[in-house]
Design a protein around this motif. Structure first.
Motif, PDB file in Angstrom:
ATOM      1  N   THR A  11     -10.344   4.861   4.384  1.00  0.00           N
ATOM      2  CA  THR A  11      -8.911   5.128   4.313  1.00  0.00           C
ATOM      3  C   THR A  11      -8.129   4.138   5.163  1.00  0.00           C
ATOM      4  OG1 THR A  11      -9.348   7.468   3.940  1.00  0.00           O
ATOM      5  CG2 THR A  11      -7.129   6.878   4.663  1.00  0.00           C
ATOM      6  N   TYR A  12      -8.551   3.960   6.395  1.00  0.00           N
ATOM      7  CA  TYR A  12      -7.898   2.988   7.268  1.00  0.00           C
ATOM      8  C   TYR A  12      -8.076   1.560   6.737  1.00  0.00           C
ATOM      9  CZ  TYR A  12      -6.715   6.115  11.170  1.00  0.00           C
ATOM     10  OH  TYR A  12      -6.156   7.065  11.969  1.00  0.00           O
ATOM     11  N   ALA A  13      -9.242   1.273   6.191  1.00  0.00           N
ATOM     12  CA  ALA A  13      -9.511  -0.077   5.697  1.00  0.00           C
ATOM     13  C   ALA A  13      -8.584  -0.441   4.530  1.00  0.00           C
ATOM     14  CB  ALA A  13     -10.970  -0.206   5.280  1.00  0.00           C
ATOM     15  N   VAL A  14      -8.406   0.494   3.610  1.00  0.00           N
ATOM     16  CA  VAL A  14      -7.513   0.246   2.471  1.00  0.00           C
ATOM     17  C   VAL A  14      -6.074   0.109   2.960  1.00  0.00           C
ATOM     18  CG1 VAL A  14      -6.571   1.276   0.364  1.00  0.00           C
ATOM     19  CG2 VAL A  14      -9.033   1.307   0.781  1.00  0.00           C
ATOM     20  N   LYS A  15      -5.672   0.970   3.880  1.00  0.00           N
ATOM     21  CA  LYS A  15      -4.325   0.895   4.443  1.00  0.00           C
ATOM     22  C   LYS A  15      -4.111  -0.452   5.136  1.00  0.00           C
ATOM     23  CE  LYS A  15      -1.257   3.360   7.614  1.00  0.00           C
ATOM     24  NZ  LYS A  15      -1.112   4.508   8.523  1.00  0.00           N
ATOM     25  N   ALA A  16      -5.098  -0.893   5.908  1.00  0.00           N
ATOM     26  CA  ALA A  16      -4.997  -2.170   6.616  1.00  0.00           C
ATOM     27  C   ALA A  16      -4.931  -3.338   5.637  1.00  0.00           C
ATOM     28  CB  ALA A  16      -6.179  -2.336   7.561  1.00  0.00           C
ATOM     29  N   ASN A  17      -5.719  -3.280   4.585  1.00  0.00           N
ATOM     30  CA  ASN A  17      -5.722  -4.348   3.592  1.00  0.00           C
ATOM     31  C   ASN A  17      -4.354  -4.454   2.909  1.00  0.00           C
ATOM     32  OD1 ASN A  17      -7.133  -6.456   2.258  1.00  0.00           O
ATOM     33  ND2 ASN A  17      -7.373  -5.145   0.478  1.00  0.00           N
ATOM     34  N   LYS A  18      -3.766  -3.321   2.557  1.00  0.00           N
ATOM     35  CA  LYS A  18      -2.430  -3.315   1.949  1.00  0.00           C
ATOM     36  C   LYS A  18      -1.383  -3.849   2.925  1.00  0.00           C
ATOM     37  CE  LYS A  18      -3.190   0.441  -1.309  1.00  0.00           C
ATOM     38  NZ  LYS A  18      -2.805   1.810  -1.705  1.00  0.00           N
ATOM     39  N   LEU A  19      -1.529  -3.480   4.183  1.00  0.00           N
ATOM     40  CA  LEU A  19      -0.621  -3.952   5.219  1.00  0.00           C
ATOM     41  C   LEU A  19      -0.682  -5.478   5.351  1.00  0.00           C
ATOM     42  CD1 LEU A  19       1.315  -3.167   7.535  1.00  0.00           C
ATOM     43  CD2 LEU A  19      -0.707  -2.916   8.982  1.00  0.00           C
ATOM     44  N   MET A  20      -1.889  -6.015   5.333  1.00  0.00           N
ATOM     45  CA  MET A  20      -2.056  -7.475   5.421  1.00  0.00           C
ATOM     46  C   MET A  20      -1.432  -8.164   4.205  1.00  0.00           C
ATOM     47  SD  MET A  20      -3.424  -7.845   8.281  1.00  0.00           S
ATOM     48  CE  MET A  20      -3.622  -6.360   9.233  1.00  0.00           C
ATOM     49  N   ASN A  24       1.687 -11.009   3.922  1.00  0.00           N
ATOM     50  CA  ASN A  24       1.218 -12.323   3.439  1.00  0.00           C
ATOM     51  C   ASN A  24       0.079 -12.891   4.281  1.00  0.00           C
ATOM     52  OD1 ASN A  24       2.947 -12.482   1.210  1.00  0.00           O
ATOM     53  ND2 ASN A  24       4.615 -13.144   2.540  1.00  0.00           N
ATOM     54  N   ILE A  25      -0.772 -12.000   4.770  1.00  0.00           N
ATOM     55  CA  ILE A  25      -1.986 -12.400   5.478  1.00  0.00           C
ATOM     56  C   ILE A  25      -3.148 -12.148   4.518  1.00  0.00           C
ATOM     57  CG2 ILE A  25      -3.526 -11.895   7.415  1.00  0.00           C
ATOM     58  CD1 ILE A  25      -1.030 -10.996   8.981  1.00  0.00           C
ATOM     59  N   LYS A  26      -3.839 -13.201   4.151  1.00  0.00           N
ATOM     60  CA  LYS A  26      -4.957 -13.048   3.216  1.00  0.00           C
ATOM     61  C   LYS A  26      -6.092 -12.297   3.903  1.00  0.00           C
ATOM     62  CE  LYS A  26      -4.113 -17.069   0.385  1.00  0.00           C
ATOM     63  NZ  LYS A  26      -4.652 -18.321  -0.141  1.00  0.00           N
ATOM     64  N   SER A  27      -6.575 -11.263   3.227  1.00  0.00           N
ATOM     65  CA  SER A  27      -7.692 -10.496   3.769  1.00  0.00           C
ATOM     66  C   SER A  27      -8.568 -10.049   2.621  1.00  0.00           C
ATOM     67  CB  SER A  27      -7.191  -9.281   4.558  1.00  0.00           C
ATOM     68  OG  SER A  27      -6.516  -8.375   3.722  1.00  0.00           O
ATOM     69  N   LYS A  28      -9.827  -9.842   2.938  1.00  0.00           N
ATOM     70  CA  LYS A  28     -10.794  -9.375   1.952  1.00  0.00           C
ATOM     71  C   LYS A  28     -11.479  -8.147   2.521  1.00  0.00           C
ATOM     72  CE  LYS A  28     -14.936 -10.808  -0.529  1.00  0.00           C
ATOM     73  NZ  LYS A  28     -15.928 -11.872  -0.677  1.00  0.00           N
ATOM     74  N   LEU A  29     -11.444  -7.049   1.793  1.00  0.00           N
ATOM     75  CA  LEU A  29     -12.062  -5.802   2.212  1.00  0.00           C
ATOM     76  C   LEU A  29     -13.541  -5.836   1.849  1.00  0.00           C
ATOM     77  CD1 LEU A  29     -11.730  -2.921   3.320  1.00  0.00           C
ATOM     78  CD2 LEU A  29     -11.145  -2.210   1.009  1.00  0.00           C
ATOM     79  N   TYR A  52      -4.282 -13.199  15.154  1.00  0.00           N
ATOM     80  CA  TYR A  52      -3.360 -12.614  16.135  1.00  0.00           C
ATOM     81  C   TYR A  52      -2.271 -11.796  15.450  1.00  0.00           C
ATOM     82  CZ  TYR A  52      -5.691 -15.436  19.619  1.00  0.00           C
ATOM     83  OH  TYR A  52      -6.639 -15.982  20.437  1.00  0.00           O
ATOM     84  N   ASP A  53      -1.734 -12.290  14.347  1.00  0.00           N
ATOM     85  CA  ASP A  53      -0.735 -11.538  13.593  1.00  0.00           C
ATOM     86  C   ASP A  53      -1.347 -10.271  13.005  1.00  0.00           C
ATOM     87  OD1 ASP A  53       1.220 -13.455  14.085  1.00  0.00           O
ATOM     88  OD2 ASP A  53       0.724 -14.584  12.269  1.00  0.00           O
ATOM     89  N   ALA A  54      -2.580 -10.359  12.520  1.00  0.00           N
ATOM     90  CA  ALA A  54      -3.255  -9.208  11.937  1.00  0.00           C
ATOM     91  C   ALA A  54      -3.481  -8.118  12.988  1.00  0.00           C
ATOM     92  CB  ALA A  54      -4.578  -9.629  11.312  1.00  0.00           C
ATOM     93  N   VAL A  55      -3.958  -8.501  14.158  1.00  0.00           N
ATOM     94  CA  VAL A  55      -4.212  -7.530  15.230  1.00  0.00           C
ATOM     95  C   VAL A  55      -2.905  -6.879  15.679  1.00  0.00           C
ATOM     96  CG1 VAL A  55      -4.933  -7.323  17.652  1.00  0.00           C
ATOM     97  CG2 VAL A  55      -6.386  -8.510  16.009  1.00  0.00           C
ATOM     98  N   PHE A  56      -1.843  -7.660  15.750  1.00  0.00           N
ATOM     99  CA  PHE A  56      -0.539  -7.107  16.103  1.00  0.00           C
ATOM    100  C   PHE A  56      -0.144  -6.004  15.123  1.00  0.00           C
ATOM    101  CE2 PHE A  56       4.047  -6.988  15.511  1.00  0.00           C
ATOM    102  CZ  PHE A  56       4.471  -6.695  16.799  1.00  0.00           C
ATOM    103  N   LEU A  57      -0.305  -6.255  13.830  1.00  0.00           N
ATOM    104  CA  LEU A  57       0.047  -5.259  12.815  1.00  0.00           C
ATOM    105  C   LEU A  57      -0.834  -4.021  12.912  1.00  0.00           C
ATOM    106  CD1 LEU A  57       0.715  -7.500   9.704  1.00  0.00           C
ATOM    107  CD2 LEU A  57       2.383  -6.148  10.977  1.00  0.00           C
ATOM    108  N   LEU A  58      -2.137  -4.219  13.120  1.00  0.00           N
ATOM    109  CA  LEU A  58      -3.043  -3.074  13.243  1.00  0.00           C
ATOM    110  C   LEU A  58      -2.644  -2.186  14.418  1.00  0.00           C
ATOM    111  CD1 LEU A  58      -6.445  -4.816  12.511  1.00  0.00           C
ATOM    112  CD2 LEU A  58      -5.163  -3.300  10.982  1.00  0.00           C
TER     113      LEU A  58
END
Length: 68
Positions: A11-20, A24-29, A52-58
């Protein structure tokens, strides 16, 4: 080069992927297996340039994570 950001639940992983994606941060689940004691986890592969941007959002959205 990519960095794996481990997230404890799907659940958190999907939420994080959508957030990225929205940021506009490329991520692969990906699904990972960390060992018998900890069971399965999920991770996002994120470009090291964007980590760094990804961790800030998380942190901002309260999504638990670990980076190894």
């Amino acid at each position: 080069m990519t960095t794996a950001v481990y997230i404890p639940t799907v659940t958190y992983a999907v939420k994080a992927n959508k957030l990225m994606n929205r940021a506009n941060i490329k991520s692969k689940l990906i699904k990972t297996v960390t060992g018998e004691d900890t069971g399965c986890q999920y991770a996002l592969e994120i470009s090291s340039d964007d980590i760094y941007d990804a961790v800030f959002l998380l942190k901002e959205y309260g999504i638990p994570y670990r980076i190894y």
